[in-house]
Scaffold this motif. Structure first.
Motif, PDB file in Angstrom:
ATOM      1  N   ALA A  79       0.847  -1.188   0.000  1.00 53.68           N
ATOM      2  CA  ALA A  79       0.000   0.000   0.000  1.00 53.68           C
ATOM      3  C   ALA A  79       0.882   1.237   0.000  1.00 53.68           C
ATOM      4  N   THR A  80       0.479   2.243  -0.771  1.00 53.42           N
ATOM      5  CA  THR A  80       1.167   3.531  -0.776  1.00 53.42           C
ATOM      6  C   THR A  80       0.133   4.632  -0.614  1.00 53.42           C
ATOM      7  N   GLY A  81       0.550   5.751  -0.018  1.00 53.29           N
ATOM      8  CA  GLY A  81      -0.326   6.884   0.161  1.00 53.29           C
ATOM      9  C   GLY A  81       0.087   8.034  -0.730  1.00 53.29           C
ATOM     10  N   ALA A  82      -0.847   8.937  -1.005  1.00 56.12           N
ATOM     11  CA  ALA A  82      -0.583  10.059  -1.903  1.00 56.12           C
ATOM     12  C   ALA A  82      -1.002  11.360  -1.237  1.00 56.12           C
ATOM     13  N   GLU A  83      -0.504  12.471  -1.811  1.00 57.82           N
ATOM     14  CA  GLU A  83      -0.771  13.775  -1.218  1.00 57.82           C
ATOM     15  C   GLU A  83      -2.194  14.255  -1.457  1.00 57.82           C
ATOM     16  N   ASP A  84      -2.929  13.628  -2.383  1.00 57.93           N
ATOM     17  CA  ASP A  84      -4.306  14.049  -2.623  1.00 57.93           C
ATOM     18  C   ASP A  84      -5.306  13.310  -1.733  1.00 57.93           C
ATOM     19  N   GLY A  85      -4.810  12.533  -0.761  1.00 58.36           N
ATOM     20  CA  GLY A  85      -5.683  11.825   0.163  1.00 58.36           C
ATOM     21  C   GLY A  85      -6.053  10.432  -0.269  1.00 58.36           C
ATOM     22  N   ALA A  86      -5.522   9.959  -1.399  1.00 57.45           N
ATOM     23  CA  ALA A  86      -5.832   8.617  -1.881  1.00 57.45           C
ATOM     24  C   ALA A  86      -4.750   7.642  -1.431  1.00 57.45           C
ATOM     25  N   ALA A  87      -5.135   6.382  -1.310  1.00 57.83           N
ATOM     26  CA  ALA A  87      -4.198   5.297  -1.045  1.00 57.83           C
ATOM     27  C   ALA A  87      -4.350   4.272  -2.160  1.00 57.83           C
ATOM     28  N   PHE A  88      -3.250   3.574  -2.477  1.00 61.87           N
ATOM     29  CA  PHE A  88      -3.263   2.595  -3.558  1.00 61.87           C
ATOM     30  C   PHE A  88      -2.809   1.246  -3.029  1.00 61.87           C
ATOM     31  N   LEU A  89      -3.475   0.192  -3.494  1.00 62.00           N
ATOM     32  CA  LEU A  89      -3.088  -1.173  -3.164  1.00 62.00           C
ATOM     33  C   LEU A  89      -2.458  -1.811  -4.380  1.00 62.00           C
ATOM     34  N   TRP A  90      -1.374  -2.587  -4.148  1.00 63.63           N
ATOM     35  CA  TRP A  90      -0.592  -3.197  -5.223  1.00 63.63           C
ATOM     36  C   TRP A  90      -0.382  -4.670  -4.942  1.00 63.63           C
ATOM     37  N   ASP A  91      -0.285  -5.430  -6.024  1.00 60.62           N
ATOM     38  CA  ASP A  91       0.088  -6.840  -5.924  1.00 60.62           C
ATOM     39  C   ASP A  91       1.579  -6.901  -5.617  1.00 60.62           C
ATOM     40  N   ALA A  92       1.945  -7.466  -4.475  1.00 60.46           N
ATOM     41  CA  ALA A  92       3.340  -7.474  -4.054  1.00 60.46           C
ATOM     42  C   ALA A  92       4.198  -8.426  -4.868  1.00 60.46           C
ATOM     43  N   ALA A  93       3.568  -9.295  -5.661  1.00 64.57           N
ATOM     44  CA  ALA A  93       4.345 -10.223  -6.487  1.00 64.57           C
ATOM     45  C   ALA A  93       4.650  -9.655  -7.866  1.00 64.57           C
ATOM     46  N   THR A  94       3.744  -8.815  -8.387  1.00 67.44           N
ATOM     47  CA  THR A  94       3.898  -8.326  -9.765  1.00 67.44           C
ATOM     48  C   THR A  94       4.005  -6.806  -9.859  1.00 67.44           C
ATOM     49  N   GLY A  95       3.588  -6.086  -8.825  1.00 67.70           N
ATOM     50  CA  GLY A  95       3.574  -4.626  -8.899  1.00 67.70           C
ATOM     51  C   GLY A  95       2.337  -4.074  -9.577  1.00 67.70           C
ATOM     52  N   LYS A  96       1.376  -4.919  -9.896  1.00 67.71           N
ATOM     53  CA  LYS A  96       0.141  -4.467 -10.530  1.00 67.71           C
ATOM     54  C   LYS A  96      -0.721  -3.687  -9.545  1.00 67.71           C
ATOM     55  N   ARG A  97      -1.261  -2.548 -10.006  1.00 66.86           N
ATOM     56  CA  ARG A  97      -2.141  -1.766  -9.146  1.00 66.86           C
ATOM     57  C   ARG A  97      -3.491  -2.449  -9.035  1.00 66.86           C
ATOM     58  N   LEU A  98      -3.975  -2.608  -7.810  1.00 65.91           N
ATOM     59  CA  LEU A  98      -5.220  -3.319  -7.556  1.00 65.91           C
ATOM     60  C   LEU A  98      -6.394  -2.379  -7.307  1.00 65.91           C
ATOM     61  N   LEU A  99      -6.240  -1.441  -6.388  1.00 60.33           N
ATOM     62  CA  LEU A  99      -7.364  -0.583  -5.995  1.00 60.33           C
ATOM     63  C   LEU A  99      -6.873   0.812  -5.634  1.00 60.33           C
ATOM     64  N   ARG A 100      -7.758   1.785  -5.825  1.00 56.97           N
ATOM     65  CA  ARG A 100      -7.545   3.139  -5.330  1.00 56.97           C
ATOM     66  C   ARG A 100      -8.548   3.393  -4.218  1.00 56.97           C
ATOM     67  N   LEU A 101      -8.076   3.784  -3.045  1.00 53.63           N
ATOM     68  CA  LEU A 101      -8.923   4.019  -1.883  1.00 53.63           C
ATOM     69  C   LEU A 101      -9.006   5.518  -1.620  1.00 53.63           C
ATOM     70  N   SER A 102     -10.216   6.062  -1.683  1.00 50.63           N
ATOM     71  CA  SER A 102     -10.397   7.503  -1.533  1.00 50.63           C
ATOM     72  C   SER A 102     -11.172   7.807  -0.263  1.00 50.63           C
ATOM     73  N   GLY A 103     -11.007   9.025   0.218  1.00 52.37           N
ATOM     74  CA  GLY A 103     -11.773   9.442   1.386  1.00 52.37           C
ATOM     75  C   GLY A 103     -11.167  10.602   2.136  1.00 52.37           C
ATOM     76  N   HIS A 104      -9.847  10.692   2.174  1.00 49.43           N
ATOM     77  CA  HIS A 104      -9.200  11.786   2.896  1.00 49.43           C
ATOM     78  C   HIS A 104      -9.235  13.071   2.080  1.00 49.43           C
ATOM     79  N   ALA A 105      -9.259  14.179   2.785  1.00 44.82           N
ATOM     80  CA  ALA A 105      -9.277  15.487   2.120  1.00 44.82           C
ATOM     81  C   ALA A 105      -7.886  16.023   1.876  1.00 44.82           C
TER      82      ALA A 105
END
Length: 850
Positions: free
Chosen positions: A200-226
């Motif tokens: 999981a990585t976080g971003a400055e726009d309040g979103a978080a991203f989930l990644w497949d740890a075996a391939t690096g493929k992006r799985l989901l974008r999690l939104s909610g923070h301002a």
């Protein structure tokens, strides 16, 4: 940071080579953490730039030190070389970043070393990609197995295009893949799931991203923070992730679907609130929480208090229930609710002329009327607090709200209400208002009390709560502190061994009542805190032979544990008129008085308990009739709603109730009960409104046991024999005094252990190691009286005792319900420390109350 620790005295063997206190003196610890093998790993500070710190492990079992991996220690203190450091959660692996000087004018290299606590594993060092224009420290994150490392390098002064986030294989010393993480900032905004499958990585726009740890493929974008994500954390089972943002909120997501489960916020004063996407919420300060408001979509500029819509949206234990996967009932749309609050104002609190210990409280209630857009004049009048009329006529209104269920409290304790049977409070047809006067409200007469606070609120027809009105009242010298009054202690104990239907007879419920009367009565009387201790035993019992068996035909020796007698006692305490002929059948009835705020009331009820399919709880007195028709039995029993009504007007300063019966938590956890200012009926609501503490012997779906090993119900035995007589309830803190809070909390903690001791004794009896002496023809099994609600519920199937193996009975777990917002410390007994709570006076059998 320096970390200093000292082992408990009992944990230090005389032969230990080094104890924790010496270790703390010898080292400056840069890191400390518990490992799975019950040790503490810590790092010795390096003594020079050419030296490296040493890794040690300190066992918490024998407090001996052991050097770890001497072949590859970690250079944590080499100034100018180390740039970043990370350690795995179990402290078995670590990684650090450092600069390696280039030769012959070549640029410096950015290197990462991965260390493992296994002494046979050498360190792995490899070069990582880095922005050549910047040499800031990278962010490091180790995989749970310590074999991979995420490296997030500095990004050229904030240029997102230059962000480099890669995952490296430490054994192969190469990059596996790069994450395309937009808006990423180097820091603590990465996380690796405990199962190793996701990043999981976080971003400055309040979103978080989930990644497949075996391939690096992006799985989901999690939104909610301002705003920026500050940190991320996976749950231990890797099913959920927590995100923390600079907006002050923490969000919890399901990692498979990306659904937000809830968000919560904590305040510096210790208050917190949890909210789910549908608007359900939970908080630890329901009535006085500040800083969180509702914002309606159709009126976004008007913040509304959180407590306003608690009837629909307040969900106790919301976070635990969401984590447990519970499917919650749907809530009404916010737009469907009538959001107009009735208005409540405490007009005056006036002492009564000849009774300065009594006051009259006047409370004004008013309807809320929202004028239509064409009724501008009326709207202006309403805003200015003028009567809601236009030339003597009611205004044309788009919406209105009537007034329901007015409640008046003294220091958070319910003392008056209107109307008598609940429902709508009648208001003037012209003004929409009404003034109600509550007479004879008692004032506490304690030397330590200088003032009391009266508060009041009401509801509209959609159970939307009004704002809480408050008014302080200074106590006159006639009531306090110059004229303090000692209160009375009332000990009302109901124990039902004998029933009109003998098939339901219990063995030790009467003992419960007698023991509480003897033990608690003696302690309360000896303490001198009360002017009188009034003991009221209501017992039904039968005659026994010398061998302990019931005389046949059965001979009832006592029969005062009736529904009418129990109600009469509570009616007297509530100040109601009771038939004198009825009082003649009640022990110590002549000593009963209307309860006052200085009084202590302890009620115990040991009997059969029954929770019907609607969740209504019933206690069975002696006089339930000889038949087994369910409807007839329940009509003669004491329902939780009846118990609530009888206790409602008892104005004692401290009230507690112990219910030792099967399914007894259901007495509080009635249908839809929520501990808050709901204006509802039921014993749970009364417990909240009056601050009455209720201790039940079981969960709502469990049975309560009585045992020949204890000669009592397990809960009552724990409270009296272990808690009071052996002083084991003097434990939080251990200060030679047992408070009400300690006593009840001890019962919750002690009963499961006591049940386990009973199980061990029974196992020994079955194995022939201990001779069994039983009232039930030598059986060592549990006797459970089963009230089945399956199939035909018109009868209780003869209410026969059914022998079941003890394995069928799970550990008994009491429940304590304590919702008081203000609480004074009430001491039940002064003690000298007691001995072991496991002294048995007999070894026989176990039965249950149901």
């Amino acid at each position: 940071a320096r970390v200093e620790a000292e082992a408990p005295e009992a944990a230090k063997p005389e032969t230990a080579k080094a104890d924790a206190s010496k270790a703390a003196d010898a080292f400056s610890w840069d890191f400390a953490g518990f490992t799975p093998d019950e040790t503490v790993t810590f790092e010795e500070e390096a003594k020079s730039e050419d030296d490296s710190g040493q890794m040690f492990r300190l066992s918490t079992k024998d407090w001996q030190e052991k050097r770890v991996n001497g072949l590859g220690t970690m250079p944590l203190a080499r100034e100018g070389t180390q740039k970043a450091f990370a350690m795995s959660r179990d402290t078995r692996a670590a990684a650090w970043e450092f600069n390696q000087s280039g030769e012959g004018g070549a640029p410096n290299k950015q290197m990462v070393t991965v260390w493992n606590s296994n002494p046979k594993t050498m360190n792995k060092t490899f070069q990582v990609d880095v922005d050549e224009a910047y040499g800031d420290p990278s962010g490091l994150l180790l995989s749970p197995d310590g074999r991979r490392v995420l490296v997030s390098t500095a990004n050229n002064g904030g240029n997102e295009a230059n962000t480099i986030v890669k995952v490296y294989d430490a054994d192969a010393k190469r990059a596996l893949f790069k994450l395309n993480a937009p808006g990423f900032r180097v820091g603590d905004t990465t996380a690796w799931s405990p199962d190793g499958r996701m990043l999981a990585t976080g971003a400055e726009d309040g979103a978080a991203f989930l990644w497949d740890a075996a391939t690096g493929k992006r799985l989901l974008r999690l939104s909610g923070h301002a705003d920026n994500i500050l940190s991320l954390e996976f749950s231990p089972d890797s099913r959920r992730i927590l995100t923390v943002g600079t907006d002050g909120f923490k969000h919890l997501f399901d990692v498979q679907s990306g659904t937000e489960l809830c968000r919560f916020i904590a305040f510096p004063n210790g208050d917190w609130v949890v909210v789910d996407p549908q608007g359900r919420f939970d908080t630890n300060n329901l009535e006085e929480l500040r800083g969180v408001h509702w914002v309606a979509p159709d009126d976004p500029l008007k913040p509304l208090p959180l407590e306003l819509f608690m009837r629909d949206f307040y969900e106790p234990r919301l976070l635990a229930r969401l984590l447990g996967g519970e499917k919650l009932s749907p809530v009404r749309s916010f737009a469907q609710l009538n959001r107009l609050q009735p208005r409540v104002n405490i007009v005056s609190v006036e002492p009564q002329k000849e009774r300065p210990d009594l006051v009259s409280v006047k409370v004004e209630v008013s309807q809320s009327i929202e004028a239509s857009p064409t009724a501008g004049e009326t709207a202006q009048q309403q805003q200015q607090g003028q009567p809601l009329t236009t030339q003597g006529q009611p205004p044309v209104a788009a919406r209105s709200s009537k007034v329901f269920d007015l409640r008046l409290f003294r220091d958070g304790q319910l003392v008056a209400y209107a109307p008598e049977q609940d429902g709508e409070v009648k208001t003037d047809a012209q003004t929409g208002s009404s003034v109600l006067t509550f007479e004879n409200i008692k004032l506490p007469r304690r030397a330590d009390l200088k003032e009391v606070e009266f508060s009041a609120y009401a509801f509209n027809e959609d159970r939307v709560k009004s704002a809480t009105a408050r008014k302080s009242f200074q106590l006159a010298t006639a009531t306090a502190p110059d004229a303090p009054v000692k209160g009375r202690a009332y000990l009302i104990s109901v124990g039902v061994n004998a029933y009109e239907n003998p098939a339901w007879d219990l063995r030790f419920a009467a003992n419960d009542a007698r023991r509480l009367q003897a033990v608690m009565g003696e302690r309360l009387a000896g303490d001198g805190a009360y002017s009188e201790v009034v003991r009221v035993p209501l017992v039904s019992d039968y005659e026994l032979k010398k061998d302990g068996k019931k005389v046949e035909p059965r001979v009832v020796t006592e029969a005062s544990a009736t529904k009418a007698n129990f109600r009469a006692v509570l009616d007297v305490l509530a100040g109601k008129t009771v038939d004198p002929q009825l009082l003649k059948n009640i022990p110590m009835a002549e000593r009963l008085r209307a309860a006052t705020p200085e009084d202590l009331v302890i009620i115990s009820f040991s009997s059969h308990g029954y929770a019907d399919e609607r969740g209504i709880f019933y206690l069975l007195p002696y006089d339930v009739g000889p038949g087994s028709e369910m409807r007839d039995v329940l009509s003669r029993s004491i329902s939780s709603d009846e118990l609530s009504a009888w206790l409602r007007d008892v104005d004692a300063g401290e009230m507690l109730m112990v219910v030792d019966a099967c399914h007894s938590a259901a007495s509080v956890q009635g249908p839809g009960f929520k501990p808050g200012p709901m204006g509802s009926r039921g014993l749970g609501q009364l417990s909240y409104d009056k601050g009455m503490r209720i201790l039940t012997s079981t969960q709502a779906d469990d049975v309560a046991l009585e045992s020949n090993l204890t000669q009592q119900g397990l809960l009552t035995y724990a409270l009296t024999r272990d808690g009071i007589e052996r002083a084991q309830a003097d434990f939080k803190p251990r200060d030679k005094a047992i408070t009400v809070s300690e006593w009840l909390a001890y019962g919750v903690e002690r009963v499961p252990a006591l049940h386990a001791e009973v199980e061990r004794q029974l196992a020994a009896m079955r194995a022939g190691r201990t001779q069994a002496t039983s009232l039930d023809e030598g059986t060592t099994q549990a006797k459970v009286v089963v009230f089945s609600t399956r199939g035909d519920t018109s009868k209780i199937d003869g209410a026969k005792g059914i022998n079941v193996g003890n394995a069928a009975l799970k550990a008994q777990q009491p429940s304590l319900f304590d919702f008081a917002r203000k609480r004074r410390t009430t001491i039940l007994a002064k003690t000298q420390y007691g001995g072991s709570p496991t002294v048995w006076e007999g070894v026989r059998s176990v039965s249950s109350k149901q």
